[in-house]
Design a protein around this motif. Structure first.
Motif, mmCIF file in Angstrom:
data_model
loop_
_atom_site.group_PDB
_atom_site.id
_atom_site.type_symbol
_atom_site.label_atom_id
_atom_site.label_comp_id
_atom_site.label_asym_id
_atom_site.label_seq_id
_atom_site.Cartn_x
_atom_site.Cartn_y
_atom_site.Cartn_z
ATOM 1 N N GLU A 28 92.165 -49.856 102.720
ATOM 2 C CA GLU A 28 92.700 -48.534 102.405
ATOM 3 C C GLU A 28 94.060 -48.627 101.711
ATOM 4 O O GLU A 28 94.959 -47.829 101.939
ATOM 5 N N ALA A 29 94.167 -49.595 100.811
ATOM 6 C CA ALA A 29 95.442 -49.829 100.138
ATOM 7 C C ALA A 29 95.907 -48.624 99.341
ATOM 8 O O ALA A 29 97.105 -48.387 99.175
ATOM 9 N N GLY A 30 94.976 -47.823 98.836
ATOM 10 C CA GLY A 30 95.347 -46.670 98.028
ATOM 11 C C GLY A 30 95.436 -45.367 98.795
ATOM 12 O O GLY A 30 95.661 -44.307 98.190
ATOM 13 N N ARG A 31 95.266 -45.404 100.108
ATOM 14 C CA ARG A 31 95.298 -44.171 100.898
ATOM 15 C C ARG A 31 96.716 -43.604 100.939
ATOM 16 O O ARG A 31 97.691 -44.332 101.165
ATOM 17 N N GLN A 32 96.819 -42.288 100.740
ATOM 18 C CA GLN A 32 98.130 -41.644 100.762
ATOM 19 C C GLN A 32 98.620 -41.466 102.196
ATOM 20 O O GLN A 32 97.838 -41.258 103.117
ATOM 21 N N LYS A 33 99.943 -41.523 102.366
ATOM 22 C CA LYS A 33 100.528 -41.460 103.698
ATOM 23 C C LYS A 33 100.872 -40.046 104.149
ATOM 24 O O LYS A 33 101.046 -39.809 105.348
ATOM 25 N N VAL A 34 101.000 -39.116 103.215
ATOM 26 C CA VAL A 34 101.437 -37.763 103.566
ATOM 27 C C VAL A 34 100.402 -36.753 103.078
ATOM 28 O O VAL A 34 99.987 -36.792 101.911
ATOM 29 N N THR A 35 99.988 -35.870 103.972
ATOM 30 C CA THR A 35 99.044 -34.798 103.635
ATOM 31 C C THR A 35 99.583 -33.468 104.140
ATOM 32 O O THR A 35 100.049 -33.372 105.280
ATOM 33 N N ILE A 36 99.539 -32.465 103.286
ATOM 34 C CA ILE A 36 99.844 -31.090 103.683
ATOM 35 C C ILE A 36 98.530 -30.323 103.755
ATOM 36 O O ILE A 36 97.730 -30.366 102.811
ATOM 37 N N GLN A 45 84.357 -7.224 110.770
ATOM 38 C CA GLN A 45 83.222 -6.596 111.444
ATOM 39 C C GLN A 45 81.878 -7.208 111.049
ATOM 40 O O GLN A 45 80.887 -7.065 111.754
ATOM 41 N N TRP A 46 81.830 -7.915 109.909
ATOM 42 C CA TRP A 46 80.572 -8.518 109.452
ATOM 43 C C TRP A 46 80.443 -9.993 109.821
ATOM 44 O O TRP A 46 79.364 -10.537 109.826
ATOM 45 N N GLY A 47 81.570 -10.651 110.101
ATOM 46 C CA GLY A 47 81.527 -12.089 110.382
ATOM 47 C C GLY A 47 82.907 -12.702 110.284
ATOM 48 O O GLY A 47 83.865 -12.152 110.829
ATOM 49 N N GLN A 48 83.016 -13.807 109.549
ATOM 50 C CA GLN A 48 84.304 -14.484 109.478
ATOM 51 C C GLN A 48 84.406 -15.330 108.214
ATOM 52 O O GLN A 48 83.413 -15.809 107.676
ATOM 53 N N TRP A 49 85.654 -15.475 107.760
ATOM 54 C CA TRP A 49 86.012 -16.384 106.675
ATOM 55 C C TRP A 49 86.787 -17.556 107.253
ATOM 56 O O TRP A 49 87.541 -17.416 108.212
ATOM 57 N N TYR A 50 86.622 -18.726 106.618
ATOM 58 C CA TYR A 50 87.454 -19.867 106.979
ATOM 59 C C TYR A 50 87.654 -20.742 105.747
ATOM 60 O O TYR A 50 86.728 -20.935 104.957
ATOM 61 N N TYR A 51 88.877 -21.250 105.577
ATOM 62 C CA TYR A 51 89.089 -22.249 104.535
ATOM 63 C C TYR A 51 90.245 -23.158 104.939
ATOM 64 O O TYR A 51 91.097 -22.806 105.756
ATOM 65 N N PHE A 52 90.266 -24.352 104.340
ATOM 66 C CA PHE A 52 91.446 -25.204 104.384
ATOM 67 C C PHE A 52 91.578 -25.905 103.037
ATOM 68 O O PHE A 52 90.605 -26.079 102.300
ATOM 69 N N VAL A 53 92.819 -26.289 102.714
ATOM 70 C CA VAL A 53 93.097 -27.094 101.529
ATOM 71 C C VAL A 53 93.976 -28.252 101.966
ATOM 72 O O VAL A 53 95.015 -28.045 102.609
ATOM 73 N N ASP A 54 93.562 -29.481 101.637
ATOM 74 C CA ASP A 54 94.344 -30.687 101.897
ATOM 75 C C ASP A 54 95.001 -31.144 100.604
ATOM 76 O O ASP A 54 94.312 -31.358 99.592
ATOM 77 N N PHE A 55 96.328 -31.319 100.622
ATOM 78 C CA PHE A 55 97.065 -31.868 99.490
ATOM 79 C C PHE A 55 97.587 -33.248 99.891
ATOM 80 O O PHE A 55 98.417 -33.362 100.805
ATOM 81 N N ASP A 56 97.105 -34.293 99.219
ATOM 82 C CA ASP A 56 97.577 -35.657 99.471
ATOM 83 C C ASP A 56 98.730 -35.955 98.520
ATOM 84 O O ASP A 56 98.585 -35.826 97.295
ATOM 85 N N LEU A 57 99.855 -36.388 99.084
ATOM 86 C CA LEU A 57 101.084 -36.566 98.311
ATOM 87 C C LEU A 57 101.474 -38.025 98.212
ATOM 88 O O LEU A 57 101.381 -38.781 99.190
ATOM 89 N N SER A 58 101.928 -38.432 97.029
ATOM 90 C CA SER A 58 102.625 -39.704 96.861
ATOM 91 C C SER A 58 104.107 -39.391 96.651
ATOM 92 O O SER A 58 104.531 -38.237 96.780
ATOM 93 N N ARG A 59 104.890 -40.388 96.305
ATOM 94 C CA ARG A 59 106.321 -40.141 96.117
ATOM 95 C C ARG A 59 106.595 -39.256 94.906
ATOM 96 O O ARG A 59 107.627 -38.571 94.855
ATOM 97 N N HIS A 60 105.684 -39.262 93.935
ATOM 98 C CA HIS A 60 105.965 -38.572 92.681
ATOM 99 C C HIS A 60 104.978 -37.461 92.338
ATOM 100 O O HIS A 60 105.287 -36.626 91.485
ATOM 101 N N PHE A 61 103.793 -37.461 92.969
ATOM 102 C CA PHE A 61 102.752 -36.537 92.537
ATOM 103 C C PHE A 61 102.016 -35.943 93.731
ATOM 104 O O PHE A 61 102.041 -36.487 94.833
ATOM 105 N N VAL A 62 101.328 -34.827 93.458
ATOM 106 C CA VAL A 62 100.222 -34.400 94.306
ATOM 107 C C VAL A 62 99.007 -35.182 93.833
ATOM 108 O O VAL A 62 98.502 -34.954 92.731
ATOM 109 N N GLU A 63 98.562 -36.153 94.605
ATOM 110 C CA GLU A 63 97.503 -37.055 94.164
ATOM 111 C C GLU A 63 96.133 -36.387 94.175
ATOM 112 O O GLU A 63 95.281 -36.713 93.344
#
Length: 227
Positions: A28-36, A45-63
């Motif tokens: 896992e040499a390329g795995r990012q260390k920080v995730t937001i 009344q009809w049901g439910q919504w759900y979502y998530f977004v994962d942002f993997d960060l390096s020192r310079h970019f959103v990878e």
């Protein structure tokens, strides 16, 4: 995924420091260390919504940015069964995630005070050709989701486990398992500190050509703000 607790709407943002790259220095040499992670649940009344977004960060970019968004519609006012529709996909700087659409049924339940919630979902999963060297194929997914509150809601144990049919690079089918249990200590109604342990098999890309390892354990140390 059932993040609601005692409310019908909940949103939070999480910051995770991932130790996987330190544990598997080759695979896992390329795995990012920080995730937001941005996560939201909303019931209506009809049901439910759900979502998530994962942002993997390096020192310079959103990878990379990966999202899952789902809608459930109740099959009867008092029925625990719902119809479930979902989209999974995202982008990274080097390529895109293979997109997938899911449709099926969910069985949802909770205790009277909502301190314990659970869901079981059986879904048809269609992968789409999303970038070079991928192709569309049909699959199926079984998902279990839970949320448990303890110690007067000071401690929360939540997470999910997924089983689905994936495909290896040689085109052979394989069973993919992914689970991400989380344990949080709630210092206030808004601020929590905790950990997430990702367990996976046939899911993580192995970047070491000399290793045939398919099972990985990737723990994190995290903080969360509940809006």
């Amino acid at each position: 995924m059932l993040a609601c607790g005692m409310t019908v709407s909940a949103q939070n943002i999480q910051l995770h420091y991932d130790f996987g790259r330190n544990i598997y220095t080759g695979e896992e040499a390329g795995r990012q260390k920080v995730t937001i992670t941005l996560e939201q649940f909303k019931a209506d009344q009809w049901g439910q919504w759900y979502y998530f977004v994962d942002f993997d960060l390096s020192r310079h970019f959103v990878e990379s940015a990966y999202t899952e968004i789902s809608r459930e519609i109740k099959l009867g006012k008092e029925s625990p069964f719902s119809a479930h529709v979902e989209y999974d996909g995202g982008l990274s700087r080097s390529a895109s995630f293979q997109q997938a659409g899911l449709i099926g049924a969910a069985y949802n339940g909770h205790t009277a005070d909502f301190s314990k919630t659970w869901s079981v979902q059986l879904l048809y999963k269609q992968f789409f050709k999303s970038y070079e060297d991928t192709h569309s194929y049909a699959s199926a997914q079984l998902t279990g989701v839970w949320g448990l509150n303890f110690l007067n809601n000071k401690l929360r144990f939540s997470g999910f486990i997924d089983f689905w049919r994936g495909e290896k690079a040689n085109g052979h089918g394989c069973l993919v398992i992914l689970s991400e249990p989380q344990l949080w200590y709630n210092f206030t109604e808004h601020f929590s500190v905790g950990t997430e342990w990702e367990f996976s098999n046939n899911f993580v890309y192995n970047s070491d050509p000399e290793s045939s390892k398919t099972f990985f354990w990737n723990p994190t140390l995290a903080v969360k703000w509940n809006f």
